[in-house]
Design a protein around this motif. Structure first.
Motif, PDB file in Angstrom:
ATOM      1  N   MET A 178       0.896  -0.647  -0.080  1.00  0.00           N
ATOM      2  CA  MET A 178      -0.028   0.130   0.234  1.00  0.00           C
ATOM      3  C   MET A 178       0.974   0.781   0.544  1.00  0.00           C
ATOM      4  N   PRO A 179       1.125   2.620  -0.963  1.00  0.00           N
ATOM      5  CA  PRO A 179       2.177   3.620  -0.960  1.00  0.00           C
ATOM      6  C   PRO A 179       1.361   4.256   0.397  1.00  0.00           C
ATOM      7  N   GLU A 180       2.220   5.169   1.000  1.00  0.00           N
ATOM      8  CA  GLU A 180       2.155   5.897   1.768  1.00  0.00           C
ATOM      9  C   GLU A 180       2.020   7.772   0.995  1.00  0.00           C
ATOM     10  N   ASP A 181       1.562   7.414   0.470  1.00  0.00           N
ATOM     11  CA  ASP A 181       0.773   9.432   0.126  1.00  0.00           C
ATOM     12  C   ASP A 181      -0.900   8.786  -0.555  1.00  0.00           C
ATOM     13  N   GLY A 182      -0.649  10.339  -1.061  1.00  0.00           N
ATOM     14  CA  GLY A 182      -2.269  10.480  -1.506  1.00  0.00           C
ATOM     15  C   GLY A 182      -3.604  10.289  -0.466  1.00  0.00           C
ATOM     16  N   GLU A 183      -4.072   9.868  -0.856  1.00  0.00           N
ATOM     17  CA  GLU A 183      -5.005   9.305   0.061  1.00  0.00           C
ATOM     18  C   GLU A 183      -4.998   8.172   1.164  1.00  0.00           C
ATOM     19  N   TYR A 184      -3.307   7.959   0.856  1.00  0.00           N
ATOM     20  CA  TYR A 184      -3.394   6.757   1.906  1.00  0.00           C
ATOM     21  C   TYR A 184      -1.856   7.417   2.645  1.00  0.00           C
ATOM     22  N   LYS A 185      -1.710   8.338   2.818  1.00  0.00           N
ATOM     23  CA  LYS A 185      -0.285   9.420   3.699  1.00  0.00           C
ATOM     24  C   LYS A 185      -0.519   9.355   5.051  1.00  0.00           C
ATOM     25  N   PHE A 186      -1.770   8.873   5.230  1.00  0.00           N
ATOM     26  CA  PHE A 186      -2.346   8.497   7.041  1.00  0.00           C
ATOM     27  C   PHE A 186      -1.399   7.039   6.998  1.00  0.00           C
TER      28      PHE A 186
END
Length: 368
Positions: A178-186
Motif C-alpha cells: 500500500m502506498p504512503e501518499d495521496g489518500e493513503y498518506k495517513f
C-alpha cells in the motif's frame, strides 16, 4: 522472531523445512534445534562471534536465532476453509514474517498441483488467499467500527481508514504494498503504521520468496528471474536455493560440506542466505557482548535504545541502567582488547538516549 514457511503442495516446502530441522542434529554449539515437529530454531550466521571468542578465549559462543514454523494445509480455497485452510490461517497470524516457497524446477516425476510449473502464478495463488482472508476480516472490523461510530464520532476516522485498506485489497494487492501518499498518506506516519499493525492482517506481514531450484539452477534460471522480478514489484525479498541440496549438506561434516560446496561453486549455503535475508527483512540488528565465559549476539530491532537493549540480557540491567560502555567491533579487534581500546580512548560512554548500532560491543553498567 517467528517466520512461517508456506507453499503449495510439491514445491519443496517440506524438503526445505527438513533441511532446517536436520541441521540441528549436525551442528555444534547452537546452530539449529527442533522445539517440536513443526518448529525449528536456526542460528543467524555471524563471523564476528568466532573472532571475538578467540580474542577473549571465551568458553562458549551463543549466536542469535530465528524460529521457523512449518505451516501446513495450504491449497487454493484456504480462505474459505478448504484443506486445512482455517488452521493454516490461524497459524500464519502468529508469525512475524512469511517465507513463501515457490517451485522453480521441472521434474516430470513430481506433479504440480496446478498441472504446470509457473512460480508467479503460485505466488499469486497464495497471495490471493491471504487477500481474501483479510477482506473477510476487514468486513467484520468495518461493521463493528460503524456501529461504534454511531455512539461516538471519534470512531468515524477508523471506519475511513479500514475502508481505504479494504479498497486496496479489493484490487488484489497485499497491504504491505500500500502506498504512503495521496489518500493513503495517513499510513506513512507512526500512528498509521501502528493502526495497520493492530489489525493483525495477513497481507501486512513482510514476505521472503524462496525460489526452489534443482541442482542445475543454483545460480538462477528463467523461473527465478520471474520470481525475483515479481518479488521486487511488491517490495519483497527473494532467495534462490536448492532445498534438496541444502538437505544433503546437513548430512555432511564440515570438511565434506566445504568440498561439496566448492564442487557446486557455492560460497554460502542457501539456508545461511535465507536466515540473513530474514534478519534484514524484520529490521533486526544484533549487538555483541564478550568475555571469558561467553561471547554472544543479542537480537534487537533497529532503533532500540541502550536501556532496552540491556533489558534483553536481564530486566535488572534495564531497571538499573547507568550507562553503556561501547566500542566498535572492528576497533576492538584492531586494539586487541577492551582494556587497550579504553586506554586509546576508543571506548564510548553512552547514556539512556543512545540508539544501538550493528557493530557495538557492549559492557553495561547498572545498579539495582
Amino acid at each position: 522472531m517467528k517466520l512461517g514457511v508456506v507453499g503449495l503442495p510439491n514445491v519443496g516446502k517440506s524438503t526445505l523445512f527438513n533441511a532446517i530441522t536436520k541441521a540441528g542434529a549436525a551442528a555444534a554449539n547452537y546452530a539449529f534445534c527442533t522445539i517440536e515437529p513443526n518448529v525449528g530454531v536456526v542460528a543467524v550466521p555471524d563471523e564476528r562471534l568466532n573472532k571475538l571468542a578467540a580474542l577473549y578465549d571465551s568458553k562458549k559462543i551463543t549466536p542469535t536465532t530465528l524460529e521457523f514454523v512449518d505451516i501446513a494445509g495450504l491449497v487454493k480455497g484456504a480462505s474459505k476453509g478448504e484443506g486445512l485452510g482455517n488452521k493454516f490461517l490461524s497459524h500464519i497470524r502468529e508469525v512475524d514474517a512469511i517465507v513463501h516457497v515457490v517451485r522453480c524446477f521441472d521434474d516430470e516425476n513430481i506433479i504440480h498441483v496446478d498441472g504446470s510449473v509457473d512460480p508467479v502464478r503460485d505466488m499469486e495463488t497464495i497471495g490471493l488467499e491471504l487477500v481474501f482472508a483479510d477482506l473477510e476480516t476487514l468486513e467484520r472490523r468495518i461493521a463493528k467500527a460503524q456501529s461504534m461510530a454511531k455512539a461516538d464520532k471519534k470512531y468515524a476516522e477508523d471506519v475511513d481508514r479500514l475502508e481505504k485498506m479494504k479498497a486496496w485489497l479489493e484490487g488484489g494487492k497485499p497491504l504491505r504494498s500500500m502506498p504512503e501518499d495521496g489518500e493513503y498518506k495517513f499510513f506513512a506516519d507512526e500512528a498509521g503504521k501502528a493502526f495497520v499493525a493492530e489489525q493483525f492482517l495477513l497481507t501486512s506481514k513482510p514476505v521472503i520468496y524462496v525460489a526452489n531450484v534443482d541442482e542445475s539452477g543454483i545460480n538462477g534460471n528463467a523461473y527465478t528471474e520471474k520470481v525475483t522480478e515479481a518479488a521486487a514489484a511488491e517490495g519483497a525479498e527473494c532467495v534462490v536455493l536448492c532445498a534438496k541440496l541444502e538437505e544433503d549438506l546437513t548430512e555432511l561434516d564440515d570438511e565434506e560440506r566445504e568440498m561439496f560446496m566448492q564442487e557446486y561453486g557455492i560460497t554460502e549455503s542457501g539456508l545461511d542466505k535465507l536466515v540473513k535475508a530474514s534478519y534484514k527483512l524484520l529490521g533486526l540488528i544484533s549487538y555483541l557482548t564478550a568475555g571469558e565465559k561467553e561471547t554472544r549476539a543479542w537480537t534487537i530491532v533497529k532503533g532500540t535504545k541502550a536501556p532496552q537493549a540491556a533489558g534483553k540480557i536481564h530486566s535488572d540491567f534495564e531497571k538499573g541502567f547507568i550507562r553503556a560502555e561501547i566500542v566498535d567491533y572492528e576497533t576492538l579487534l584492531e586494539c586487541g582488547s577492551f582494556t587497550a581500546a579504553k586506554e586509546k580512548g576508543k571506548v564510548r560512554s553512552e547514556g539512556k538516549d543512545y540508539v544501538m548500532r550493528e557493530n557495538d560491543v557492549v559492557l553495561f553498567r547498572f545498579n539495582v
